[in-house]
Design an enzyme around this catalytic site. Structure first.
Site, PDB file in Angstrom:
ATOM      1  N   GLY A   8       0.842  -1.201   0.000  1.00  0.00           N
ATOM      2  CA  GLY A   8       0.000   0.000   0.000  1.00  0.00           C
ATOM      3  C   GLY A   8       0.876   1.250   0.000  1.00  0.00           C
ATOM      4  N   GLY A  11      -0.441   4.765  -1.128  1.00  0.00           N
ATOM      5  CA  GLY A  11      -1.570   5.372  -0.421  1.00  0.00           C
ATOM      6  C   GLY A  11      -1.147   6.569   0.418  1.00  0.00           C
ATOM      7  N   GLN A  12      -2.104   7.116   1.150  1.00  0.00           N
ATOM      8  CA  GLN A  12      -1.869   8.342   1.925  1.00  0.00           C
ATOM      9  C   GLN A  12      -0.760   8.144   2.962  1.00  0.00           C
ATOM     10  OE1 GLN A  12      -4.696   9.302   4.896  1.00  0.00           O
ATOM     11  NE2 GLN A  12      -4.113  11.436   5.020  1.00  0.00           N
ATOM     12  N   LEU A  13      -0.837   7.059   3.696  1.00  0.00           N
ATOM     13  CA  LEU A  13       0.176   6.780   4.714  1.00  0.00           C
ATOM     14  C   LEU A  13       1.442   6.208   4.075  1.00  0.00           C
ATOM     15  CD1 LEU A  13       1.062   6.380   7.684  1.00  0.00           C
ATOM     16  CD2 LEU A  13      -0.228   4.239   7.676  1.00  0.00           C
ATOM     17  N   ILE A  35      -1.270  -2.208  -5.213  1.00  0.00           N
ATOM     18  CA  ILE A  35      -2.118  -2.840  -6.241  1.00  0.00           C
ATOM     19  C   ILE A  35      -2.206  -1.932  -7.470  1.00  0.00           C
ATOM     20  CG2 ILE A  35      -4.331  -1.901  -5.408  1.00  0.00           C
ATOM     21  CD1 ILE A  35      -5.454  -4.800  -5.946  1.00  0.00           C
ATOM     22  N   ASP A  51      -1.055  -7.636  -5.107  1.00  0.00           N
ATOM     23  CA  ASP A  51      -2.412  -7.707  -4.576  1.00  0.00           C
ATOM     24  C   ASP A  51      -2.344  -8.591  -3.337  1.00  0.00           C
ATOM     25  OD1 ASP A  51      -5.009  -8.124  -3.949  1.00  0.00           O
ATOM     26  OD2 ASP A  51      -5.599  -8.985  -5.886  1.00  0.00           O
ATOM     27  N   TYR A 141     -15.523  -0.998   8.395  1.00  0.00           N
ATOM     28  CA  TYR A 141     -14.094  -0.698   8.587  1.00  0.00           C
ATOM     29  C   TYR A 141     -13.706  -0.921  10.055  1.00  0.00           C
ATOM     30  CZ  TYR A 141      -9.949   2.367   8.923  1.00  0.00           C
ATOM     31  OH  TYR A 141      -8.713   2.900   9.154  1.00  0.00           O
TER      32      TYR A 141
HETATM   33  N1  SER Z   1      -9.061   8.087   9.022  1.00  0.00           N
HETATM   34  C1  SER Z   1      -9.865   6.895   9.029  1.00  0.00           C
HETATM   35  C2  SER Z   1     -11.186   7.116   8.448  1.00  0.00           C
HETATM   36  O1  SER Z   1     -11.705   8.214   8.561  1.00  0.00           O
HETATM   37  C3  SER Z   1     -10.007   6.412  10.430  1.00  0.00           C
HETATM   38  O2  SER Z   1      -9.000   5.527  10.704  1.00  0.00           O
HETATM   39  O3  SER Z   1     -11.741   6.210   7.929  1.00  0.00           O
END
Ligand code: SER
Length: 317
Positions: A8, A11-13, A35, A51, A141
């Protein structure tokens, strides 16, 4: 010498953590994977298309590079997950279980997996939420993160997998765009402010949420992963916090620099998600166990973002 795989990485992180890790291990020892196609954030890194749902393909890449540590960041965030709960559950859980199983089979030295404040729910105490408390997440989530925490602790207890985790608050960075989170308004707001546009916030003005500036998140992650194993006493996931603010407070911090900036509030389906999460987090266990301490408050973060984001804006367009 450790070889680190970031899953990942685009991604943002991931796009910021990959760079943070290269300062610890050297760029040649950090393999970026995602991915999607590589983006500018992973330029200069060895890159693999991966993946994480494909356990065999993932194991092959781990063998190919002699990987000793995996940072598994790929996940579907809170708001996006609600659009397709089965898909989000499947990706978030299968991905983690694949990595834990590979870590067990191949005796990987360490695994990092992010959890979230989304593990908390409507019955959780909202102020200074303790490390151990009621958890009744009601987003897919949050349910997947809570289950994931249990699996991490399970693999540590039963198989000795050295897996470490942080319950991130909302992460705010200017180097990449987030996608699909409930806390992401606090990233978009800076883009709108710098573009001279009005910002319509999808949360109400007084919705407090725990948040963290990205440099603090990178530091927390690497500090936890580099801490001696005996100091890492929580093997589900650590509460870690830095700042808590509401949309009206972040707007006010921007208006100190850009007095023309305007905001209005139009809560949508993300409001009940935010309402089910804490206002602030008690992270004293992380502070005691491995010395966590943040560097940025709201004002310092706003000043830094408004100074550095303008030159990156063309790369987002
Ligand atoms: N930043 C995430 C979200 O808003 C929370 O872990 O889904």
């Amino acid at each position: 010498m450790d070889k680190v795989l970031v899953i990942g990485a685009c991604g943002q992180l991931g796009s910021e953590l990959t760079h943070g890790l290269s300062k610890v291990f050297g760029q040649d020892n950090v393999i970026a994977s995602d991915i999607s196609n590589p983006n500018s954030a992973v330029e200069g890194f060895q890159f693999e298309r991966l993946d994480v749902m494909d356990a065999e393909g993932t194991a092959e890449i781990i063998d190919k590079h002699g990987i000793t540590q995996v940072y598994h960041l790929a996940a579907i965030l809170s708001a996006k997950g609600e659009e397709n709960p089965q898909w989000a559950w499947n990706l978030n859980m299968t991905g983690l279980l694949n990595i834990l199983e590979i870590a067990k089979e191949k005796n990987l030295r360490k695994v990092y997996w992010p959890s979230s404040i989304a593990v908390f729910g409507p019955s959780t105490p909202v102020d200074n939420t303790p490390q151990h408390t009621v958890m009744d997440p009601n987003t897919v989530y949050g349910i997947s993160k809570q289950a994931g925490e249990r699996w991490c602790e399970y693999y540590f207890e039963k198989y000795g997998v050295d897996v470490r985790s942080i319950r991130y608050p909302g992460l705010i960075g200017y180097k990449s765009l987030p996608g699909g989170g409930t806390t992401d308004y606090a990233v978009d707001i800076y883009h709108k402010a710098l573009a001279g546009e009005h910002f319509e916030c999808f949360l109400s003005e007084d919705t407090y949420l725990p948040m963290m500036y990205m440099p603090d998140a990178i530091k927390a992650t690497i500090d936890l992963m580099e801490a001696p194993a005996e100091n890492v006493k929580v093997r589900s996931s650590y509460n870690v916090s830095a700042i808590s603010f509401s949309p009206s407070e972040i707007a006010a911090s921007i208006q100190k620099h850009l007095p023309e900036f305007s905001i209005s509030y139009h809560p949508d389906f993300r409001q009940p998600i935010a309402d089910s999460w804490p206002n602030s987090i008690d992270d004293s266990v992380a502070r005691n166990d491995w010395g966590w301490k943040e560097a940025y408050d709201l004002e310092a973060m706003t000043t830094d973002i408004l100074k550095n984001l303008p030159e990156l804006i063309p790369s987002f367009q």
